[in-house]
Design a protein around this motif. Structure first.
Motif, short mmCIF file in Angstrom:
data_model
loop_
_atom_site.label_atom_id
_atom_site.label_comp_id
_atom_site.label_asym_id
_atom_site.label_seq_id
_atom_site.Cartn_x
_atom_site.Cartn_y
_atom_site.Cartn_z
N ARG A 415 68.24 -33.38 -14.14
CA ARG A 415 69.06 -32.24 -13.70
C ARG A 415 69.63 -31.45 -14.87
NH1 ARG A 415 71.16 -36.13 -9.82
NH2 ARG A 415 73.00 -36.43 -11.15
N GLN A 416 69.61 -32.01 -16.07
CA GLN A 416 70.22 -31.34 -17.22
C GLN A 416 69.28 -30.39 -17.94
OE1 GLN A 416 73.36 -32.09 -17.07
NE2 GLN A 416 72.96 -33.83 -15.70
N PHE A 417 67.97 -30.42 -17.61
CA PHE A 417 67.00 -29.63 -18.36
C PHE A 417 66.23 -28.68 -17.45
CE2 PHE A 417 67.64 -33.30 -21.07
CZ PHE A 417 67.63 -32.76 -22.35
N ALA A 418 65.93 -27.51 -18.01
CA ALA A 418 64.99 -26.58 -17.38
C ALA A 418 63.94 -26.23 -18.43
CB ALA A 418 65.70 -25.33 -16.89
N LEU A 419 62.69 -26.11 -17.99
CA LEU A 419 61.57 -25.87 -18.91
C LEU A 419 60.83 -24.61 -18.50
CD1 LEU A 419 59.48 -26.80 -21.12
CD2 LEU A 419 58.32 -28.04 -19.26
N VAL A 420 60.58 -23.75 -19.50
CA VAL A 420 59.65 -22.63 -19.33
C VAL A 420 58.55 -22.82 -20.37
CG1 VAL A 420 59.34 -20.14 -19.34
CG2 VAL A 420 61.49 -21.10 -18.52
N ASP A 421 57.36 -23.12 -19.88
CA ASP A 421 56.25 -23.51 -20.75
C ASP A 421 55.31 -22.34 -20.97
OD1 ASP A 421 54.95 -25.52 -22.22
OD2 ASP A 421 53.51 -25.82 -20.61
N GLN A 422 54.48 -22.44 -22.02
CA GLN A 422 53.46 -21.41 -22.24
C GLN A 422 52.40 -21.45 -21.15
OE1 GLN A 422 51.11 -22.02 -25.79
NE2 GLN A 422 51.59 -24.21 -25.81
N GLU A 423 52.18 -22.62 -20.54
CA GLU A 423 51.28 -22.74 -19.40
C GLU A 423 52.08 -22.50 -18.13
OE1 GLU A 423 49.27 -26.45 -19.44
OE2 GLU A 423 48.55 -26.23 -21.50
N THR A 424 51.90 -21.33 -17.55
CA THR A 424 52.70 -20.97 -16.38
C THR A 424 52.20 -21.74 -15.16
OG1 THR A 424 51.19 -19.10 -16.10
CG2 THR A 424 53.29 -18.66 -17.20
N ARG A 483 53.59 -13.95 -13.71
CA ARG A 483 53.66 -15.40 -13.55
C ARG A 483 54.79 -15.99 -14.39
NH1 ARG A 483 47.88 -15.02 -13.83
NH2 ARG A 483 47.89 -15.72 -16.01
N GLN A 484 54.93 -15.49 -15.62
CA GLN A 484 55.97 -16.03 -16.49
C GLN A 484 57.36 -15.72 -15.95
OE1 GLN A 484 56.30 -18.47 -18.40
NE2 GLN A 484 55.31 -17.80 -20.28
N ARG A 485 57.53 -14.55 -15.35
CA ARG A 485 58.85 -14.20 -14.81
C ARG A 485 59.18 -15.03 -13.57
NH1 ARG A 485 58.53 -7.86 -14.42
NH2 ARG A 485 56.34 -8.17 -15.04
N ILE A 486 58.16 -15.41 -12.79
CA ILE A 486 58.39 -16.32 -11.67
C ILE A 486 58.86 -17.67 -12.20
CG2 ILE A 486 57.30 -17.57 -9.77
CD1 ILE A 486 57.73 -14.63 -9.18
N CYS A 487 58.23 -18.15 -13.27
CA CYS A 487 58.65 -19.42 -13.88
C CYS A 487 60.08 -19.33 -14.41
CB CYS A 487 57.69 -19.80 -15.01
SG CYS A 487 56.03 -20.26 -14.44
N ILE A 488 60.43 -18.19 -14.99
CA ILE A 488 61.80 -18.00 -15.49
C ILE A 488 62.79 -17.97 -14.32
CG2 ILE A 488 63.34 -16.36 -16.67
CD1 ILE A 488 60.90 -15.56 -18.38
N GLU A 503 56.86 -21.77 -26.35
CA GLU A 503 55.94 -20.65 -26.50
C GLU A 503 55.90 -19.79 -25.24
OE1 GLU A 503 54.44 -19.78 -29.17
OE2 GLU A 503 54.39 -21.54 -30.46
N ALA A 504 57.07 -19.45 -24.72
CA ALA A 504 57.17 -18.80 -23.41
C ALA A 504 56.59 -17.39 -23.39
CB ALA A 504 58.63 -18.76 -22.96
N THR A 505 56.43 -16.75 -24.55
CA THR A 505 55.89 -15.37 -24.57
C THR A 505 54.63 -15.26 -25.40
OG1 THR A 505 57.25 -14.77 -26.50
CG2 THR A 505 58.22 -14.43 -24.33
N SER A 506 54.05 -16.38 -25.80
CA SER A 506 52.94 -16.33 -26.76
C SER A 506 51.68 -15.67 -26.21
CB SER A 506 52.60 -17.75 -27.22
OG SER A 506 52.17 -18.54 -26.12
N ALA A 507 51.47 -15.75 -24.88
CA ALA A 507 50.22 -15.24 -24.32
C ALA A 507 50.37 -13.86 -23.69
CB ALA A 507 49.70 -16.22 -23.26
N ILE A 532 60.62 -23.12 -28.91
CA ILE A 532 59.45 -23.43 -29.73
C ILE A 532 58.64 -22.15 -29.87
CG2 ILE A 532 57.35 -24.80 -29.92
CD1 ILE A 532 58.73 -26.88 -28.12
N ALA A 533 58.39 -21.74 -31.09
CA ALA A 533 57.71 -20.47 -31.28
C ALA A 533 56.87 -20.48 -32.55
CB ALA A 533 58.73 -19.32 -31.35
N HIS A 534 55.73 -19.79 -32.48
CA HIS A 534 54.94 -19.51 -33.67
C HIS A 534 55.27 -18.12 -34.20
CE1 HIS A 534 52.27 -22.93 -32.48
NE2 HIS A 534 52.19 -23.02 -33.79
N ARG A 535 55.55 -17.19 -33.26
CA ARG A 535 55.91 -15.83 -33.68
C ARG A 535 57.40 -15.81 -34.04
NH1 ARG A 535 53.25 -11.75 -29.34
NH2 ARG A 535 53.95 -13.32 -27.86
N LEU A 536 57.67 -15.61 -35.29
CA LEU A 536 59.06 -15.68 -35.77
C LEU A 536 59.90 -14.53 -35.24
CD1 LEU A 536 58.50 -16.79 -39.48
CD2 LEU A 536 58.72 -18.18 -37.40
#
Length: 589
Positions: A415-424, A483-488, A503-507, A532-536
């Motif tokens: 219950r303490q965590f929410a995840l938004v992944d690069q794989e929607t 899809r990403q906004r639905i996950c958000i 990597e929520a916006t990488s793709a 977590i991000a590759h794009r600074l």
């Protein structure tokens, strides 16, 4: 555990699922007893009826026999229909319970389990293996009472008619047991190997259908077809062995039984010729004997089916019993909503013998944003997985509001965590229900509020059925940004105090990324956030930037401090924001 004990355990465990449906079993057993007993009654009545008709010239009985036959077979048909439907219903209910238990236990396995198991293999066990169990359960239970009662009633008749011939007949039956056991074992092994190969076919199907876009783009149709043909041929080769052994079982049994029949016909005929036995008695005995071998063959056939299904049952229970590594301890802490303070003390983690994280120490205050950056393979996603306790640390400790994660109940930790992944990850369901996965009891108004905060409300209203629109498998009917906004929106609805963005916006393209970033800003408000991000460019405003390389923290600080240094972050920043070539190991990053 020996093979015999293991097989008995599997059979008893399978039959134990029938216990809740004992009422159906009793009805089926009573009806099957009637059907089985009728076989003995038919064989017994042959002799007196024939004697009265042909020796006693009793035409009255002759006229009643056809009516009696019809009446008995009507009763037999009613009883047979009743026991068939009740036992099959009980078997289907038991299989439903097994399938529910298997699915439930599989879903509750930890991430380490899923790293070891192919998706197609799991699907095969849920379908093919349980289907084979269903065949076995129907055969063994349906035939048990009916064929056993039929066998015993006919056995009484042949012993009553002529015990000497009955003993001769009965001697043959034990001779069939050894071949039946030997062939049954081979059937079981062949069936199990066939299911193993079928699991491989399931994996290929899952991979190809989920990756069809890549297959089309790279022109890999011929290659994947050939791979499937090879696996399918392997299944055929295994299944041919199963066919051979199953087809061999009945002819071997019949050849052995024929020896007993031949001996009975010869000796019985000799007794008739010598006057020690009447022809009608011999006819009654032979009829009972032939009818006796029928339930014997059926019981042997049921045994072969049980052997085949036990191969599937072993695989099902093996999966069901696979131990979870991440479990609640005897005494765990139930947390209400935490403030979001996270501390890592000398955390190390390994996949088997491969070290992934080494001596990670970090302290994060509630409501702060921490960015995890660095070259691929540095351990960023693994660190996020450890925070959510998908795995346990190999050494060290992770504390949440001062509590070791291993001491917190898994339910309250979740219950303490929410995840938004690069794989929607979206499901073949309506948009409203996909958002509601964040909180299953949310009202329509709360779902809409989450969608508005995720900047998804407007495009949802443009869809044919709005929030009730089914988005297809994995949200295929939506764009990447949608899809990403639905996950958000789903994460917003969960309203957890700690957020992990992997990597929520990488793709996404630039326009979609801007919209999604606005939604993420709403989501991160007043939450402890790990990004977590590759794009600074997405982490410039983080309170703390942690640079990971080869499983170690090599730098830690704000963007301004790190970019002015001469470390890895500075080189990565120069590589991404400058047109000038950069020397050093940043190029390899």
């Amino acid at each position: 555990m020996s093979s015999a004990v293991s097989q008995r355990h599997v059979l008893l465990r399978t039959l134990d699922y029938l216990r809740p449906y004992w009422g159906l079993l009793v009805v089926s057993a009573l009806c099957s007893m009637v059907v089985g007993a009728m076989d003995g009654a038919f064989a017994y009545l042959v002799e007196p009826v024939l004697k009265k008709i042909f020796a006693g010239k009793d035409t009255g009985i002759f006229l009643l026999v056809p009516i009696g036959i019809i009446a008995l077979f009507v009763l037999r048909g009613i009883c047979r229909f009743t026991y068939d439907t009740t036992i099959k219903l009980a078997g289907q209910k038991a299989i439903q319970d097994i399938r529910n238990d298997l699915y439930g236990s599989t879903i509750r396995k930890d991430m380490a389990f899923y790293n070891r198991q192919a998706t197609g293999e799991l699907m095969s066990r849920m379908t093919n293996d349980i289907g084979m169990m269903q065949d076995g359960m129907a055969n063994v239970v349906c035939g048990l009472f009916r064929d056993l009662i039929s066998f015993l009633s006919l056995l009484v008749v042949i012993f009553y008619r002529n015990w000497q011939l009955a003993i001769l007949c009965f001697i043959v039956l034990p001779v069939t047991i050894y071949p039946a056991q030997l062939i049954g074992k081979k059937i079981k092994n062949a069936a199990r190997r066939s299911l193993d190969v079928m699991g491989g076919i399931g994996s290929i199907l899952q991979e190809t259908f989920s990756g069809i876009k890549v297959i089309k783009a790279f022109g890999l149709e011929t290659r994947v077809i050939e791979r499937f043909r090879t696996e399918n041929l392997a299944f055929l080769n295994q299944y041919k062995r199963f066919i051979k052994y199953e087809s061999l079982a009945m002819p071997v049994s019949e050849m052995i039984i024929s020896l007993g029949i031949a001996a009975v016909v010869y000796l019985g005929g000799s007794q008739v010729l010598s006057g020690r036995m009447s022809a009608s008695e011999l006819f009654s005995f032979i009829a009972a004997m032939i009818m006796l071998f029928n339930p014997v063959k059926k019981l042997q056939g049921s045994w072969n089916v049980v052997q085949r299904s036990s191969g599937g049952a072993e695989r099902v229970f093996q999966l069901m019993d696979a131990q979870r590594l991440i479990v609640d301890k005897d005494a765990t802490v139930e947390l209400a909503r935490v403030s979001g303070r996270v501390e890592l003390h000398e955390v190390s983690f390994s996949y088997g013998d491969e070290p992934v994280l080494q001596n990670i120490s970090l302290s994060v205050e509630p409501g702060r944003m921490v960015a995890l950056v660095g070259p691929s393979g540095g351990g960023k996603s693994t660190l996020a997985a450890l925070l959510m306790r998908f795995y346990d640390v190999s050494s060290g400790a992770i504390l949440l509001d001062g509590h070791d994660l291993r001491a917190i109940s898994l339910e309250s930790l979740n219950r303490q965590f929410a995840l938004v992944d690069q794989e929607t990850t979206l499901f073949n369901d309506t948009i409203a229900n996909n958002i509601r996965y964040g909180w299953t009891d949310a009202s329509d108004a709360e779902v809409e509020a989450a969608a508005r905060a995720a900047f998804a409300h407007d495009f949802i209203l443009e869809l044919p059925e709005g929030y009730a629109t089914n988005i297809g498998d994995r949200g295929v009917r939506l764009s990447g940004g949608q899809r990403q906004r639905i996950c958000i929106a789903r994460a917003i609805l969960k309203n957890a105090p700690i957020l992990i963005l992997d990597e929520a916006t990488s793709a996404l393209d630039t326009e979609s990324e801007k919209m999604v970033q606005q939604a993420l800003d709403n989501l991160m408000l007043n939450r402890t956030t790990f990004v977590i991000a590759h794009r600074l460019s997405t982490v410039l405003h983080a309170d703390t930037i942690v640079v990971l390389e080869k499983g170690r923290i090599v730098e830690c600080g704000s963007h301004a401090d790190l970019v002015e240094g001469s470390g890895l972050y500075s080189r990565l920043h120069a590589l991404q924001f400058s047109d000038q070539p950069v020397k050093g190991d940043a190029a390899s990053a």
